[in-house]
Scaffold this motif. Sequence first.
Motif, PDB file in Angstrom:
ATOM      1  N   THR A  28       3.435  13.432 -86.662  1.00  0.00           N
ATOM      2  CA  THR A  28       3.789  13.573 -88.063  1.00  0.00           C
ATOM      3  C   THR A  28       4.643  14.808 -88.308  1.00  0.00           C
ATOM      4  OG1 THR A  28       1.716  12.511 -88.558  1.00  0.00           O
ATOM      5  CG2 THR A  28       2.829  13.569 -90.392  1.00  0.00           C
ATOM      6  N   TYR A  83      -6.476  13.198 -87.066  1.00  0.00           N
ATOM      7  CA  TYR A  83      -6.462  14.014 -88.285  1.00  0.00           C
ATOM      8  C   TYR A  83      -6.848  15.444 -87.951  1.00  0.00           C
ATOM      9  CZ  TYR A  83      -6.739   9.466 -90.668  1.00  0.00           C
ATOM     10  OH  TYR A  83      -6.509   8.191 -91.101  1.00  0.00           O
ATOM     11  N   LEU A  89      -2.741  14.028 -91.330  1.00  0.00           N
ATOM     12  CA  LEU A  89      -2.424  13.260 -90.135  1.00  0.00           C
ATOM     13  C   LEU A  89      -1.597  14.112 -89.177  1.00  0.00           C
ATOM     14  CD1 LEU A  89      -2.834  10.238 -89.267  1.00  0.00           C
ATOM     15  CD2 LEU A  89      -0.457   9.897 -89.950  1.00  0.00           C
ATOM     16  N   ASN A  90      -2.041  14.199 -87.941  1.00  0.00           N
ATOM     17  CA  ASN A  90      -1.246  14.863 -86.902  1.00  0.00           C
ATOM     18  C   ASN A  90      -0.442  13.864 -86.090  1.00  0.00           C
ATOM     19  OD1 ASN A  90      -1.852  17.600 -87.278  1.00  0.00           O
ATOM     20  ND2 ASN A  90      -3.790  17.400 -86.161  1.00  0.00           N
TER      21      ASN A  90
ATOM     22  N   ARG B  51       1.714  13.300 -95.101  1.00  0.00           N
ATOM     23  CA  ARG B  51       0.784  13.761 -94.078  1.00  0.00           C
ATOM     24  C   ARG B  51      -0.655  13.786 -94.583  1.00  0.00           C
ATOM     25  NH1 ARG B  51       0.305  19.507 -91.095  1.00  0.00           N
ATOM     26  NH2 ARG B  51      -0.982  18.671 -89.419  1.00  0.00           N
ATOM     27  N   MET B  53      -3.953  12.552 -96.122  1.00  0.00           N
ATOM     28  CA  MET B  53      -4.626  11.253 -96.111  1.00  0.00           C
ATOM     29  C   MET B  53      -5.962  11.306 -96.842  1.00  0.00           C
ATOM     30  SD  MET B  53      -2.768   9.099 -94.317  1.00  0.00           S
ATOM     31  CE  MET B  53      -1.224   9.282 -93.421  1.00  0.00           C
TER      32      MET B  53
END
Lengths: 102, 235
Positions: A28, A83, A89-90, B51, B53
């Motif tokens: 991400t 995550y 999110l990674n 990014r 969530m």
Amino acid sequence: MIQISKSKVEAVLQGFIGSDAYIHSEATAFVFVRNFKVHVTQSFIAGEGPFRVALRFDGHGWLRMEALTHYEADENKLLLAGYDDRGRLNVALHLGKEPFPE
Amino acid sequence: MTIPDQNTRKILAVFAHPDDESFICGGTLAKYASQGVEITLVSATRGEMGRRMGNPPYLNRESLPAARELELRQACTCLGIEQLHFFDIRDKMVEFADEESLIARVSALIRDIDPDVVLTFHERLGGHPDHCAIGKATTAAHKRTGHRSHLYFITFGDMMNHPERFGYTRKDVIRIDVHAFLEAKLAAFRAHRCQTEIDEWVWLPDQEALKRFGNYEYFLKGNTGTPNRDLQDLF
């Protein structure tokens, strides 16, 4: 999304072996690739959490991702995500039997 | 059948992601909506490559677009935005979308809606490639249609307290007093739940959270040729 169970994800990954899969892969903020189609020939999951997943495809290629923590699966797709501790999110690795929405 | 009131004032806002409307200029939109201004919002994307969530996370890359669309609809309700359109471009890809068709789509909206005010991003100061791209296309559409509306660029925080740093003067800046509309802005922030859960201040008791907002939102004139009656009103 639930925390990765290594044995369950391993079983779902094996279900893609020998078939075509559409892949969404991203680290991400730096890169994403959506809906590249490969013929999966081998699959691997390693680590004790976070996990590493690798796919060998088309007889000549590899995809490897790390930092995966969560998953979700149904008959047609496997969603893997990593995550951070605040829900960001990674990484993401999705395998689908059908293309993901463009 | 309702006949549109010829005197109804209208704003067309053309932005890139769900939350741009709330985080950047939510107070101003709420203020004008409360005065009966009809607001149409375009979000070029559904913010589906974001990014955040949720915190803890409850979304993934595939479930994010529907969640963010729903959140944006709720934020529109909080702010009083009546019309919402998506351009269905994938988040992060606006700068790679066909520019001519983007300009044509914005031009069509300008002609259909006949707004008094058009808001978008500055094509260089937008701060994100999607922002700059939608700002560039909207600016081109506004120019190409030769429309009578005032064009303004939304700006971040109080950066336009010092317009000279960006090559502008105070006469190029409209400052909108939004202090009476910060509750609506906070509600819109909270509507964008998956994006704001990570920011603890948003979820403090109202009076604490409201202290984080400035009393003014700033807009940069896009068509400097048309003088405003004053520098505290977009119309």
